[in-house]
Design an enzyme around this catalytic site. Structure first.
Site, PDB file in Angstrom:
ATOM      1  N   SER A 112       0.881  -1.118  -0.056  1.00 45.29           N
ATOM      2  CA  SER A 112       0.053   0.013  -0.125  1.00 45.29           C
ATOM      3  C   SER A 112       1.018   1.173  -0.043  1.00 45.29           C
ATOM      4  O   SER A 112       0.600   2.294  -0.861  1.00 45.29           O
ATOM      5  CB  SER A 112      -0.973   0.066   1.198  1.00 45.29           C
ATOM      6  OG  SER A 112      -0.279  -0.302   2.336  1.00 45.29           O
ATOM      7  N   ASP A 156       6.313   2.566   6.796  1.00 43.20           N
ATOM      8  CA  ASP A 156       6.404   2.251   5.384  1.00 43.20           C
ATOM      9  C   ASP A 156       6.675   3.282   4.626  1.00 43.20           C
ATOM     10  O   ASP A 156       7.582   3.023   3.524  1.00 43.20           O
ATOM     11  CB  ASP A 156       5.073   1.653   5.102  1.00 43.20           C
ATOM     12  CG  ASP A 156       4.681   0.386   6.115  1.00 43.20           C
ATOM     13  OD1 ASP A 156       5.577   0.177   6.913  1.00 43.20           O
ATOM     14  OD2 ASP A 156       3.580  -0.230   6.060  1.00 43.20           O
TER      15      ASP A 156
HETATM   16  C1  GLA Z   1       2.005  -1.741   9.022  1.00 40.96           C
HETATM   17  C2  GLA Z   1       1.984  -0.166   9.292  1.00 40.96           C
HETATM   18  C3  GLA Z   1       3.154   0.287  10.089  1.00 40.96           C
HETATM   19  C4  GLA Z   1       3.729  -0.495  11.193  1.00 40.96           C
HETATM   20  C5  GLA Z   1       3.617  -1.789  10.676  1.00 40.96           C
HETATM   21  C6  GLA Z   1       3.784  -2.728  12.101  1.00 40.96           C
HETATM   22  O1  GLA Z   1       3.172  -1.901   7.891  1.00 40.96           O
HETATM   23  O2  GLA Z   1       1.833   0.560   8.155  1.00 40.96           O
HETATM   24  O3  GLA Z   1       3.169   1.702   9.919  1.00 40.96           O
HETATM   25  O4  GLA Z   1       2.748  -0.053  12.382  1.00 40.96           O
HETATM   26  O5  GLA Z   1       2.274  -2.523  10.261  1.00 40.96           O
HETATM   27  O6  GLA Z   1       5.012  -2.539  12.513  1.00 40.96           O
END
Ligand code: GLA
Length: 370
Positions: A112, A156
């Site tokens: 995403s 991310d």
């Molecule tokens: C997803 C979220 C991140 C983080 C991870 C767990 O990827 O987008 O921000 O919280 O989960 O570490």
């Protein structure tokens, strides 16, 4: 007059080496980008709309009349990016987007964020605009939270825009200060996809986040300076244990312990102490499985198999509830490891897993076509 050209933006996925469910608690993470990516080609059009074709279907938006309701599919991310770019004052132009990807969706590798950033860079690029990477990362995070409904942290989007080949990023998710940590040549990062997706994951993710906030609120009564779980030490948590319902105590224990493990893991990489690094990864998995309860039987199995097959460290990576594990494997054993774990997982589950090279890759980029 020179015709406006089409542009192609490419944004990688990411694998988090250690530090899961810490970012939205103001803590530390240690992710790197991987060499699997989303590409978005934007061709300018004489219209006031944005049309998109993707492997998941097509979508079309009128720039002057952006819908505000969620569709519950991939187009929410695109809508979110368009709306947030508009709110940031970017003048978008009409264009046709073509989305391609070799990054598995819903596998915990940040498909995403990769799509959000690739789409944003393509939309900016075709209009001759740009934004600083940090601003764009925060914009994409807002797109996901406000328009797709996941109250995600910044890990991310930040990683996709700041990654450096051969390195992980040690990020303080509150101050957003960061440094690069080289991944030693002695290990290969291997990513194993359980091929399991748990549909409930967005709701469960938001629920974990609420539990962390509830735990922090209780702890704040005793420690007024504790704005987030990041601010609580293990000793303070133990002293306040009886004030917390058992479930919230375990959620907090994961976050506090994981937050301690991340800087230690970064230091062990700097020291090229890959054994210690692996042990910290293993402890992280146990904590995510038992205290935070975001693992699942398939992830636990993949982790067990990896350890039996010689991984120095193995853990689930990302949000959990399915998706991938990340493994630190001695470089000379990496090829054999990939074959063996695929065979072993398949013989235990009947599912053929995808195995990816997790060698740290570079950040998102945009280029004019031709
Ligand atoms: C997803 C979220 C991140 C983080 C991870 C767990 O990827 O987008 O921000 O919280 O989960 O570490």
């Amino acid at each position: 007059m020179r015709a406006v050209q089409s542009v192609t933006a490419r944004a990688p996925g990411r694998v988090n080496l250690i530090g899961d469910h810490t970012d939205y608690n103001g803590g530390f993470v240690l992710p790197c980008a991987i060499a699997y990516e989303t590409a978005v080609r934007a061709r300018p059009e004489e219209s006031r709309s944005i049309r998109a074709e993707s492997p998941f279907g097509s979508a079309s938006f009128e720039l002057a009349a952006m819908p505000s309701t969620r569709k519950g599919d991939w187009s929410d991310y695109l809508r979110g990016v368009i709306v947030e770019l508009q709110r940031a004052g970017v003048a978008l132009r009409g264009c046709a987007l073509e989305v391609t990807s070799n990054l598995p969706a819903g596998a915990g590798l940040s498909s995403s964020a990769s799509f959000e950033i690739a789409a944003a860079l393509a939309l900016l690029g075709v209009g001759g605009a740009s934004l600083p990477p940090l601003e764009l990362a925060l914009l994409a995070q807002r797109a996901e939270e406000l328009h797709a409904g996941t109250r995600c942290g910044i890990m991310d989007q930040f990683t996709v825009l700041h990654a450096r080949p051969g390195h992980a990023i040690l990020l303080d998710a509150r101050s957003l200060s960061f440094s690069y940590v080289a991944v030693p040549n002695a290990i290969r990062i291997v990513v194993c996809n359980t091929m399991v997706k748990h549909e409930l994951s967005a709701g469960s993710y938001n629920q974990r986040r609420s539990e962390c906030e509830a735990a922090a609120a209780i702890l704040r009564e005793r420690y007024p300076g504790a704005a987030q779980l990041r601010d609580v030490s293990m000793e303070e948590l133990e002293q306040a244990r009886t004030t917390l319902p058992p479930l919230l105590y375990r959620r907090a224990r994961h976050v506090v312990s994981e937050n301690n493990r991340v800087p230690a893991a970064a230091q062990s990489l700097k020291n090229a102490d890959v054994r210690q690094f692996g042990e910290l990864m293993n402890a992280s998995h146990e904590s995510l499985r038992d205290d935070f309860e975001v693992s699942c039987p398939e992830l636990d199995l993949m982790v067990e198999l990896a350890r039996d097959l010689g991984a120095l460290g193995a853990r689930m990576t990302g949000g959990g509830f399915g998706g991938c594990t990340v493994n630190a494997v001695p470089i000379e054993e990496a090829m054999a490891f990939c074959e063996r774990i695929a065979r072993a997982y398949r013989s235990e589950t009947g599912i053929a897993p995808d195995i990816y090279d997790g060698t740290p890759a570079g950040a998102a980029r945009v280029a004019r076509d031709g």
